[in-house]
Design a protein around this motif. Structure first.
Motif, PDB file in Angstrom:
ATOM      1  N   GLU A 149      42.268 -20.667  -3.877  1.00 44.68           N
ATOM      2  CA  GLU A 149      42.305 -21.475  -2.658  1.00 44.68           C
ATOM      3  C   GLU A 149      41.408 -22.715  -2.749  1.00 44.68           C
ATOM      4  O   GLU A 149      41.112 -23.345  -1.744  1.00 44.68           O
ATOM      5  CB  GLU A 149      41.919 -20.623  -1.448  1.00 44.68           C
ATOM      6  N   GLY A 150      40.971 -23.040  -3.968  1.00 45.24           N
ATOM      7  CA  GLY A 150      40.207 -24.263  -4.170  1.00 45.24           C
ATOM      8  C   GLY A 150      38.718 -24.153  -3.925  1.00 45.24           C
ATOM      9  O   GLY A 150      38.034 -25.171  -3.830  1.00 45.24           O
ATOM     10  N   PHE A 151      38.195 -22.936  -3.845  1.00 45.88           N
ATOM     11  CA  PHE A 151      36.759 -22.734  -3.630  1.00 45.88           C
ATOM     12  C   PHE A 151      36.072 -22.397  -4.949  1.00 45.88           C
ATOM     13  O   PHE A 151      36.569 -21.573  -5.718  1.00 45.88           O
ATOM     14  CB  PHE A 151      36.504 -21.567  -2.663  1.00 45.88           C
ATOM     15  N   CYS A 187      32.419 -23.033  -1.937  1.00 49.88           N
ATOM     16  CA  CYS A 187      32.600 -24.410  -1.481  1.00 49.88           C
ATOM     17  C   CYS A 187      33.935 -24.961  -1.948  1.00 49.88           C
ATOM     18  O   CYS A 187      34.299 -24.833  -3.118  1.00 49.88           O
ATOM     19  CB  CYS A 187      31.475 -25.282  -2.024  1.00 49.88           C
ATOM     20  N   ASN A 188      34.651 -25.572  -1.029  1.00 48.89           N
ATOM     21  CA  ASN A 188      35.821 -26.366  -1.357  1.00 48.89           C
ATOM     22  C   ASN A 188      35.354 -27.810  -1.228  1.00 48.89           C
ATOM     23  O   ASN A 188      35.063 -28.272  -0.116  1.00 48.89           O
ATOM     24  CB  ASN A 188      36.959 -26.058  -0.391  1.00 48.89           C
ATOM     25  N   ALA A 201      39.813 -24.635   6.510  1.00 50.34           N
ATOM     26  CA  ALA A 201      38.981 -23.710   5.732  1.00 50.34           C
ATOM     27  C   ALA A 201      39.265 -22.268   6.141  1.00 50.34           C
ATOM     28  O   ALA A 201      39.375 -21.384   5.290  1.00 50.34           O
ATOM     29  CB  ALA A 201      37.498 -24.033   5.921  1.00 50.34           C
ATOM     30  N   ARG A 208      42.520 -21.089   4.657  1.00 49.04           N
ATOM     31  CA  ARG A 208      42.349 -20.782   3.235  1.00 49.04           C
ATOM     32  C   ARG A 208      41.619 -19.455   3.037  1.00 49.04           C
ATOM     33  O   ARG A 208      42.006 -18.641   2.189  1.00 49.04           O
ATOM     34  CB  ARG A 208      41.583 -21.904   2.534  1.00 49.04           C
ATOM     35  N   GLN A 246      36.609 -30.809  -1.244  1.00 50.14           N
ATOM     36  CA  GLN A 246      37.300 -31.725  -0.333  1.00 50.14           C
ATOM     37  C   GLN A 246      36.962 -31.424   1.118  1.00 50.14           C
ATOM     38  O   GLN A 246      36.700 -32.336   1.911  1.00 50.14           O
ATOM     39  CB  GLN A 246      38.828 -31.663  -0.547  1.00 50.14           C
TER      40      GLN A 246
END
Length: 132
Positions: free
Chosen positions: A23-25, A54-55, A112, A115, A57
């Motif tokens: 999920e981009g973290f 942390c993501n 967030a 996600r 973006q």
């Protein structure tokens, strides 16, 4: 957000990391609570880790709304042993909005949260009582 996994602790931590990455973290911080309690207080504690996820973006967008929101970053995820199973807890990003009162954080917290809910659902495939 919580899910109880039918996985041993070490495997649960690995699955959480994988689900977060999907999920981009990324995990920026890791606190081994068991080791810390043992080293600093001489007490026994179950396997327990606090991950700062942390993501980039989303963090950037939140910091653009208000620099002080960094006090509430990164997203906190805990994994702890509970007998042969593990418990994963993910802090709801709406906490940022509630604590700061900044409406501009709402859409960021929504994204967030969505996600992290997908992370929780991915992990739920290994939940206690889940169908094989």
């Amino acid at each position: 957000m919580e899910v109880r996994l039918d996985l041993p602790y070490a495997e649960a931590v690995a699955r959480v990391r994988e689900a977060l990455a999907a999920e981009g973290f990324g995990v920026l911080t890791e606190i081994d609570v068991r080791a810390t309690m043992s080293a600093k207080l001489g007490v026994e504690f179950e396997d327990y880790v606090i991950l700062g996820a942390c993501n980039p973006q989303l963090a950037h967008r939140a910091l653009e709304v208000d620099r002080s929101v960094g006090l509430l970053l990164p997203c906190t995820v805990t994994v702890r042993a509970d007998g042969p199973a593990s418990v994963v807890e993910l802090l709801d990003p709406q906490t940022m909005v509630q604590v700061t009162g900044l409406a501009g954080l709402g859409p960021i917290a929504d994204e967030a949260g969505a996600r992290l809910e997908r992370v929780r659902r991915a992990l739920a495939r290994h939940a206690v009582g889940a169908a094989p």
